[in-house]
Design an enzyme around this catalytic site. Structure first.
Site, mmCIF file in Angstrom:
data_model
loop_
_atom_site.group_PDB
_atom_site.id
_atom_site.type_symbol
_atom_site.label_atom_id
_atom_site.label_comp_id
_atom_site.label_asym_id
_atom_site.label_seq_id
_atom_site.Cartn_x
_atom_site.Cartn_y
_atom_site.Cartn_z
ATOM 1 N N ARG A 1 -5.778 2.034 7.285
ATOM 2 C CA ARG A 1 -5.746 0.411 6.982
ATOM 3 C C ARG A 1 -6.820 -0.424 7.566
ATOM 4 O O ARG A 1 -6.394 -1.379 8.200
ATOM 5 C CB ARG A 1 -4.204 0.050 7.502
ATOM 6 C CG ARG A 1 -3.002 0.578 6.748
ATOM 7 C CD ARG A 1 -3.113 0.169 5.107
ATOM 8 N NE ARG A 1 -1.779 0.625 4.696
ATOM 9 C CZ ARG A 1 -1.466 1.752 4.052
ATOM 10 N NH1 ARG A 1 -2.236 2.578 4.160
ATOM 11 N NH2 ARG A 1 -0.391 1.839 3.450
ATOM 12 N N SER B 1 4.519 -3.144 4.086
ATOM 13 C CA SER B 1 4.755 -2.844 5.270
ATOM 14 C C SER B 1 4.101 -3.939 6.312
ATOM 15 O O SER B 1 3.101 -4.404 6.134
ATOM 16 C CB SER B 1 3.665 -1.489 5.587
ATOM 17 O OG SER B 1 4.116 -0.558 4.729
ATOM 18 N N GLU C 1 0.334 -5.114 10.397
ATOM 19 C CA GLU C 1 -0.754 -4.742 9.338
ATOM 20 C C GLU C 1 -0.999 -6.058 8.601
ATOM 21 O O GLU C 1 -2.233 -6.214 8.269
ATOM 22 C CB GLU C 1 -0.042 -3.770 8.382
ATOM 23 C CG GLU C 1 -1.184 -3.180 7.371
ATOM 24 C CD GLU C 1 -0.504 -2.622 6.139
ATOM 25 O OE1 GLU C 1 -0.976 -3.047 5.197
ATOM 26 O OE2 GLU C 1 0.165 -1.875 6.070
#
Ligand code: EPU
Length: 342
Positions: free
Chosen positions: A165, A234, A330
Site C-alpha cells: 500500500r 480497509s 490506510e
C-alpha cells in the site's frame, strides 16, 4: 473549452465516506492540458489543490479550503507483443470497469483486483492489492504530470518504489506528481492466482471469469458497498512487525493469523486484531466498525469526518493497549488544507 468551476461545492458525491464536506471550488478535467490550466489558474494561486479520482480512499474532517480537481482523463489503448497485451489507461477510468472490460476483451490478469473502488490513477499511488495480486505485479509504467515543472514524466514500475500500500507517490513525489496514465502488462501465458484461501477451491483449471466472479462475491459478502454505506475499504494497513515480536505475540494468542512480509518481518491482519479486541460492530455516534470485516469503518448515516476519526483513534488505542501493536490508517485523513491530519 473553458473550464467550468463549481463554487462552494458539495463533496458528498465525490468521495465514498458520505461525510458532509464542501470545497471552495471544484472542477472536472479530462486532459493533461485542462489539469495544468486549472491547477495553475491565477485565481487558485494561493489556495491548496486536491486532485481526486473517485475519493475512495480519503476522509474529509473539515471543509476543504481550496480547489478540488476531479481527474477524469480517459483512455484505454491496447498494443500487443508476442507475449503480452500492453494496456495504456487514462487515470480517470474507473478501475473495476477496466477490469471487466479487459476480461471481456480476452486479456486476463486483472481478475483478482475486481470490484476495488476508485480510478486507475489512484491504483499506483497506494499500490492496490487483493487476493494475492498487487498492482505492482502488472504495472509497466506510470505517467504523471509534475505540477512543479509542468512536464509529463514516465516512471518504469521499478522506479515507482512500490511497497505494501505504498509507492513513490506517497513519498518523494507526494504533493507534486499527479498520475495521468498507467501502463499495464498482461502476459499471454496467464496463470490463475488462487493462493488466497477461499479461491483455492476453484482449482488450478479455474478460468479468469470464474476467479472474477468469486472475487466479486467474496468482496460483496465482506466489504460494504460504498454506494449504500459510506466507507473507504480497509481503514487501516495490516501492521508489519519484526518476526520475533510476532512469535512472542503468537505464544500468547495462538490463533493469531499472519502473512510473511520479507525475510525478517511478519504482517498481522488488522481486522483480526480489531475483531479480537471486541470492536466488531462498535459504534461511536454514526461511525461504526463494520460487522463483516473489522478492518473497515463505516458511516451508518450522518457521521462526520471527525466522528470517524474519533472512532479510528479509539480502535488504535484499544488495539495498542491489548496487543502493543500500533495500527496506521490506510485512508488519507485530510484537514482544511488537504494535508494529512492523523
Ligand atoms: N479477520 C478477522 N476478523 C475480521 C476481519 C478479518 O478475524 O473482522 C481475519 C480473517 O479471518 C483472516 C484475516 O483476518 O484470517 C485476514 O482477513 P481478510 O482475508 O479479509 O484480509 P485482510 O488482510 O483483512 C487485506 C486487504 C484487503 C483485501 C484483502 C484480501 C489490507 C489493508 N487489506 O485485508 O484490501 O481485499 O486482504 O486480499 O491489506 C483494501 O485495501 O481496501 C482492501 C479491502
Amino acid at each position: 473549452m473553458p473550464l467550468s468551476f463549481t463554487f462552494d461545492a458539495d463533496l458528498r458525491d465525490h468521495h465514498t465516506f458520505g461525510v458532509s464536506a464542501k470545497a471552495k471550488a471544484l472542477v472536472e478535467v479530462d486532459s493533461v492540458a485542462e489539469l495544468a490550466r486549472s491547477y495553475h489558474g491565477p485565481q487558485w494561486q494561493n489556495l491548496p489543490k486536491l486532485v481526486v479520482g473517485e475519493g475512495s480512499n480519503l476522509l474529509f474532517t473539515e471543509d476543504f479550503e481550496g480547489l478540488v480537481i476531479l481527474n477524469r482523463i480517459p483512455g484505454r489503448q491496447v498494443t500487443e507483443s508476442s507475449d503480452a497485451y500492453h494496456l495504456r489507461l487514462g487515470a480517470g477510468e474507473n478501475w473495476h470497469q477496466v477490469v471487466a472490460w479487459s476480461l471481456a476483451q480476452g486479456m486476463p490478469g486483472l481478475e483478482n483486483l475486481a470490484l476495488i473502488p476508485g480510478t486507475v490513477g489512484a491504483a499506483p499511488v497506494q499500490n492496490i492489492g487483493a487476493y494475492g495480486v498487487e498492482l505492482c505485479d502488472l504495472c509497466e509504467y506510470v505517467e504523471y504530470w509534475d505540477c512543479v515543472s509542468g512536464e509529463v514524466m514516465r516512471l518504469d514500475a521499478h522506479q515507482c518504489h512500490f511497497g505494501y500500500r505504498d509507492s513513490i507517490f506517497k513519498g518523494e513525489l507526494k504533493g507534486r506528481a499527479i498520475v495521468v496514465a498507467v501502463g499495464l502488462k498482461l502476459t499471454k501465458a496467464w496463470q490463475p492466482v488462487i493462493g488466497y484461501g477461499p479461491l483455492a477451491k476453484l482449482g488450478t483449471d479455474a478460468t479468469p471469469s470464474a476467479i472474477f466472479d468469486a472475487v466479486c462475491s467474496l468482496r460483496s459478502a465482506k466489504l460494504p458497498d460504498p454506494t449504500r454505506v459510506g466507507n473507504a475499504g480497509s481503514f487501516f494497513k495490516n501492521p508489519v512487525v519484526p518476526t520475533p515480536r510476532f512469535e512472542a505475540l503468537r505464544q500468547r494468542y495462538p490463533t493469531m493469523p499472519s502473512y510473511p512480509a520479507g525475510p525478517e518481518h511478519t504482517k498481522i491482519p488488522a481486522g483480526w486484531l480489531i475483531d479480537q479486541a471486541g470492536l466488531k460492530g462498535y459504534r461511536l455516534g454514526d461511525a461504526a466498525v463494520h460487522t463483516e470485516q473489522a478492518l473497515v469503518l463505516v458511516n451508518k448515516d450522518r457521521a462526520s469526518g471527525q466522528d470517524v476519526t474519533a472512532l479510528a483513534r479509539h480502535v488504535v488505542q484499544t488495539v495498542s493497549d491489548r496487543y502493543g501493536v500500533e495500527l496506521e490508517p490506510e485512508v488519507r485523513i485530510l484537514d482544511r488544507d488537504g494535508a494529512l491530519c492523523w
